[in-house]
Design a protein around this motif. Structure first.
Motif, short mmCIF file in Angstrom:
data_model
loop_
_atom_site.label_atom_id
_atom_site.label_comp_id
_atom_site.label_asym_id
_atom_site.label_seq_id
_atom_site.Cartn_x
_atom_site.Cartn_y
_atom_site.Cartn_z
N ASP A 150 94.95 43.69 99.70
CA ASP A 150 94.39 43.83 101.05
C ASP A 150 93.19 44.76 101.07
N ASN A 151 92.59 45.00 99.91
CA ASN A 151 91.40 45.84 99.83
C ASN A 151 90.15 45.06 100.21
N GLU A 152 89.13 45.79 100.66
CA GLU A 152 87.85 45.16 100.96
C GLU A 152 87.10 44.88 99.67
N ILE A 153 86.34 43.79 99.65
CA ILE A 153 85.66 43.35 98.43
C ILE A 153 84.19 43.07 98.74
N MET A 154 83.32 43.36 97.76
CA MET A 154 81.94 42.92 97.82
C MET A 154 81.51 42.51 96.42
N VAL A 155 80.48 41.64 96.34
CA VAL A 155 80.00 41.12 95.07
C VAL A 155 78.51 41.46 94.95
N VAL A 156 78.12 42.00 93.78
CA VAL A 156 76.75 42.46 93.58
C VAL A 156 76.20 41.84 92.30
N GLY A 157 75.06 41.15 92.43
CA GLY A 157 74.40 40.57 91.26
C GLY A 157 73.33 41.49 90.69
N HIS A 158 73.18 41.47 89.36
CA HIS A 158 72.19 42.30 88.66
C HIS A 158 71.41 41.45 87.67
N LEU A 161 65.18 43.41 82.96
CA LEU A 161 63.79 43.65 83.36
C LEU A 161 62.87 42.48 83.07
N SER A 162 63.36 41.45 82.41
CA SER A 162 62.51 40.31 82.08
C SER A 162 62.05 39.61 83.36
N PRO A 163 60.75 39.41 83.52
CA PRO A 163 60.28 38.74 84.74
C PRO A 163 60.71 37.28 84.76
N ILE A 164 60.89 36.76 85.96
CA ILE A 164 61.28 35.37 86.15
C ILE A 164 60.40 34.76 87.22
N SER A 165 60.13 33.50 87.08
CA SER A 165 59.32 32.81 88.08
C SER A 165 59.76 31.36 88.12
N GLY A 166 59.75 30.79 89.27
CA GLY A 166 60.16 29.40 89.41
C GLY A 166 60.21 29.01 90.86
N ARG A 167 60.45 27.73 91.11
CA ARG A 167 60.46 27.25 92.48
C ARG A 167 61.69 27.75 93.23
N PHE A 168 62.84 27.81 92.56
CA PHE A 168 64.07 28.19 93.24
C PHE A 168 64.29 29.70 93.26
N TYR A 169 63.96 30.37 92.16
CA TYR A 169 64.18 31.82 92.04
C TYR A 169 62.88 32.48 91.59
N PRO A 170 61.99 32.79 92.52
CA PRO A 170 60.70 33.36 92.14
C PRO A 170 60.80 34.77 91.56
N THR A 171 61.87 35.50 91.87
CA THR A 171 62.04 36.85 91.33
C THR A 171 63.49 37.04 90.92
N ASN A 172 63.75 38.12 90.17
CA ASN A 172 65.12 38.45 89.76
C ASN A 172 66.01 38.77 90.95
N TRP A 173 65.41 39.25 92.02
CA TRP A 173 66.22 39.58 93.20
C TRP A 173 66.87 38.32 93.78
N GLU A 174 66.07 37.25 93.95
CA GLU A 174 66.65 36.00 94.48
C GLU A 174 67.73 35.46 93.56
N LEU A 175 67.49 35.50 92.26
CA LEU A 175 68.47 34.97 91.30
C LEU A 175 69.77 35.76 91.38
N SER A 176 69.68 37.09 91.39
CA SER A 176 70.89 37.91 91.43
C SER A 176 71.65 37.73 92.74
N LEU A 177 70.93 37.52 93.83
CA LEU A 177 71.59 37.31 95.12
C LEU A 177 72.31 35.97 95.17
N VAL A 178 71.67 34.91 94.70
CA VAL A 178 72.29 33.58 94.69
C VAL A 178 73.54 33.58 93.82
N ARG A 179 73.48 34.25 92.69
CA ARG A 179 74.66 34.34 91.82
C ARG A 179 75.80 35.08 92.52
#
Length: 235
Positions: A150-158, A161-179
């Motif tokens: 019955d504990n509260e839960i949260m999920v955090v993506g990380h 430092l390697s840069p990423i670019s693409g149509r779906f995940y232009p930055t590491n922030w978007e990729l970590s959030l989607v995951r």
């Protein structure tokens, strides 16, 4: 020759009492001025008097004070806690050891939370957020374990430092959030009924890793998804 009597010179002045009265008033005034100069006003007592008068003579201020005190009382209510984190650590380590994917995860107890760190290379391809069937089944199994608490839960993506670019995940922030969102959904599919907050940190926490660890190993540690079990009981 007979001398005339001096009638008016020996007659007393009828207003002479006013002179005495004025002298008395002057003495009294001097006395009170002297007494006041010898006294001192206590600032704290004066401030207490001013505060008391302002509260009693200002009904609107009294209402505000009552409202503020009610808010303070609400803030003092202790939060309900969920299951003991040390106990949960033993439970998770035992159950996760039976799964080929989850067994490589690490379980760490911090001050007020427990972190289940899932290496992303076990569940995601590099730079992607799609899961293989085995990885998907493992995340649902993790959700089946979490549904009993019955504990509260949260999920955090990380990410590293390697840069990423693409149509779906232009930055590491978007990729970590989607995951993080995807893992949250699979945990809910496994049966966890409470709300789950999902966050994407990208590479913002990379500097917190131990610098004595070789760089390639720090990159592996950075590419992860943390399932955080809080000490706080879920609503």
């Amino acid at each position: 020759m007979e001398q005339e009597p001096m009638i008016e010179e020996n007659k007393s002045n009828p207003n002479s009492w006013m002179i005495i009265f004025a002298d008395l008033l002057a003495l009294l005034l001097t006395f009170f001025v002297l007494m006041f100069s010898m006294s001192s006003v206590q600032v704290s007592e004066w401030q207490a008097l001013v505060t008391s008068l302002s509260e009693n003579l200002n009904p609107e201020r009294a209402k505000i004070d009552d409202y503020d005190w009610n808010k303070i009382d609400e803030a003092l209510i202790l939060e309900e806690t969920g299951m003991n984190l040390d106990y949960l650590k033993n439970v998770f380590e035992d159950k996760m050891s039976r799964n080929a994917i989850l067994s490589r995860s690490t379980v760490t107890v911090l001050d007020d939370r427990l972190a289940i760190s899932l290496p992303s290379d076990l569940i995601f391809e590099l730079g992607q957020a799609e899961l293989e069937p085995d990885a998907r089944a493992a995340m649902i199994e993790l959700g089946e374990t979490l549904r009993t608490i019955d504990n509260e839960i949260m999920v955090v993506g990380h990410s590293d430092l390697s840069p990423i670019s693409g149509r779906f995940y232009p930055t590491n922030w978007e990729l970590s959030l989607v995951r993080a969102i995807l893992i949250s959904r699979l945990i809910k599919t496994g049966g966890y009924e409470g709300p789950i907050e999902a966050y994407g940190n990208g590479s913002s926490r990379f500097s917190e890793l131990d610098e004595s660890i070789p760089l390639d190993q720090r990159y592996n540690l950075a590419r992860r998804v943390d399932v955080i079990v809080l000490q706080k009981k879920r609503n």
